[in-house]
Design a protein around this motif. Structure first.
Motif, PDB file in Angstrom:
ATOM      1  N   ALA A   1       0.851  -1.193   0.000  1.00 36.21           N
ATOM      2  CA  ALA A   1       0.000   0.000   0.000  1.00 36.21           C
ATOM      3  C   ALA A   1       0.884   1.239   0.000  1.00 36.21           C
ATOM      4  O   ALA A   1       1.989   1.220   0.558  1.00 36.21           O
ATOM      5  N   PRO A   2       0.405   2.348  -0.583  1.00 36.55           N
ATOM      6  CA  PRO A   2       1.155   3.600  -0.496  1.00 36.55           C
ATOM      7  C   PRO A   2       1.400   4.027   0.952  1.00 36.55           C
ATOM      8  O   PRO A   2       2.448   4.597   1.273  1.00 36.55           O
TER       9      PRO A   2
ATOM     10  N   SER B   1      -1.386  -7.067  -4.784  1.00 36.24           N
ATOM     11  CA  SER B   1      -2.458  -6.107  -4.503  1.00 36.24           C
ATOM     12  C   SER B   1      -1.864  -4.882  -3.848  1.00 36.24           C
ATOM     13  O   SER B   1      -0.870  -4.949  -3.119  1.00 36.24           O
ATOM     14  N   SER B   2      -2.477  -3.741  -4.147  1.00 35.26           N
ATOM     15  CA  SER B   2      -2.164  -2.521  -3.422  1.00 35.26           C
ATOM     16  C   SER B   2      -3.481  -1.814  -3.129  1.00 35.26           C
ATOM     17  O   SER B   2      -4.561  -2.374  -3.351  1.00 35.26           O
ATOM     18  N   LYS B   3      -3.373  -0.596  -2.629  1.00 32.64           N
ATOM     19  CA  LYS B   3      -4.563   0.065  -2.106  1.00 32.64           C
ATOM     20  C   LYS B   3      -4.633   1.496  -2.607  1.00 32.64           C
ATOM     21  O   LYS B   3      -3.636   2.052  -3.063  1.00 32.64           O
ATOM     22  N   ALA B   4      -5.826   2.062  -2.507  1.00 30.21           N
ATOM     23  CA  ALA B   4      -6.046   3.441  -2.939  1.00 30.21           C
ATOM     24  C   ALA B   4      -6.930   4.136  -1.916  1.00 30.21           C
ATOM     25  O   ALA B   4      -7.683   3.499  -1.188  1.00 30.21           O
ATOM     26  N   GLY B   5      -6.823   5.468  -1.908  1.00 30.26           N
ATOM     27  CA  GLY B   5      -7.587   6.252  -0.953  1.00 30.26           C
ATOM     28  C   GLY B   5      -6.727   7.213  -0.161  1.00 30.26           C
ATOM     29  O   GLY B   5      -7.221   8.178   0.408  1.00 30.26           O
ATOM     30  N   ARG B   6      -5.419   6.928  -0.125  1.00 33.71           N
ATOM     31  CA  ARG B   6      -4.451   7.830   0.482  1.00 33.71           C
ATOM     32  C   ARG B   6      -3.436   8.228  -0.590  1.00 33.71           C
ATOM     33  O   ARG B   6      -2.566   7.439  -0.942  1.00 33.71           O
ATOM     34  N   LEU B   7      -3.543   9.437  -1.090  1.00 33.20           N
ATOM     35  CA  LEU B   7      -2.533   9.930  -2.020  1.00 33.20           C
ATOM     36  C   LEU B   7      -1.303  10.374  -1.243  1.00 33.20           C
ATOM     37  O   LEU B   7      -1.410  10.864  -0.113  1.00 33.20           O
TER      38      LEU B   7
END
Length: 286
Positions: free
Chosen positions: A53-54, A80-86
């Protein structure tokens, strides 16, 4: 290693996955050589599912995982990674991240579950990992952002899935109630359930697992050590539970379970790992 499919998708995950938060310097510095060796050891053990994840180390985990997987046959593993936090420039750095990762804070996290934010996040992840595609994208901890996550972010991911850009979509959280809503009310294929189906907490039995069974969707159980308390044969004071120091009553419970494990010729970590994949509709653990 045995694999289980995410229902109604082409994605199959090994029953054990590699959670890459630690190689993002969670709680302490992990030297680069140790991070690479950890990924190598997971690969040699047959693990072919890797999650990042970022958020993990302000991009450090994604960069390290991408580098460690470089050169390996892309069709042989799932990432897999994640989104929602730039990750955006930090205008007021203080020298160290304040979110549990031992990294410089030249960047900061910015919540964004808009369509543009999701697309920007995925593009940045691809650049950091050096990959040309992601297999799974989860919305990351949308606890306080349900409406935008459900109405804007999830349809954006669904469109990317339908276009064949990614293979499976979902959400990952440390609570179960909202994950059950994602399963019931959105086009999510899978949810990443962190810490809510473990030896110490089976609250997902009341909502996430029934929702997954009812709608024919999948659950990836992660955080099976509850942030560390279940990761040693004999837990000690100061070990983490849900990212905080474990309270005395939970330490007492963990020690009691450890005694039962020892009486049956096994260990607390081994039992913690075995707990999650045995759950209904679970695809595995990380």
């Amino acid at each position: 290693m045995h694999q289980r499919k995410i229902h109604h998708t082409p994605v199959a995950l090994t029953t054990l996955g590699f959670g890459a938060s630690v190689i993002g310097n969670l709680y302490r510095v992990t030297p680069p050589a140790d991070a690479a060796a950890a990924v190598d050891a997971a690969w040699d053990a047959g693990i072919r599912y890797f999650d990042t994840a970022p958020h993990y180390g302000l991009g450090l985990s994604e960069r390290r995982l991408g580098a460690a997987l470089q050169g390996r046959p892309r069709h042989e593993y799932v990432i897999s990674s994640k989104a929602g936090r730039l990750l955006v420039p930090n205008e007021e750095p203080r020298g160290a991240d304040s979110d549990g990762f031992v990294v410089r804070d030249d960047l900061r996290r910015q919540w964004d579950f808009s369509r543009d934010g999701i697309l920007r996040s995925i593009e940045a992840t691809l650049q950091r990992t050096g990959l040309d595609r992601l297999d799974i994208v989860y919305l990351h901890d949308p606890d306080d952002h349900w409406r935008q996550a459900a109405d804007e972010a999830m349809p954006t991911l669904a469109a990317l899935r339908d276009q064949g850009v990614i293979d499976a979509i979902g959400a990952g959280m440390n609570q179960s109630a909202m994950l059950a809503r994602f399963l019931r009310e959105t086009p999510a294929d899978v949810v990443m359930l962190a810490g809510r189906y473990t030896l110490l907490d089976q609250s997902a039995l009341d909502d996430v697992l029934p929702a997954a069974a009812q709608h024919g969707k999948s659950v990836v159980a992660v955080g099976v050590f509850n942030s560390g308390l279940l990761s040693r044969d004999r837990p000690t004071e100061g070990m983490k539970y849900d990212y905080q120091d474990a309270p005395p009553e939970l330490l007492t419970r963990a020690l009691a379970i450890a005694d039962v494990c020892a009486a049956h010729g096994t260990t607390l970590p081994a039992a913690a790992i075995r707990c999650a994949p045995c759950s209904p509709n679970s695809t595995g653990c990380a």
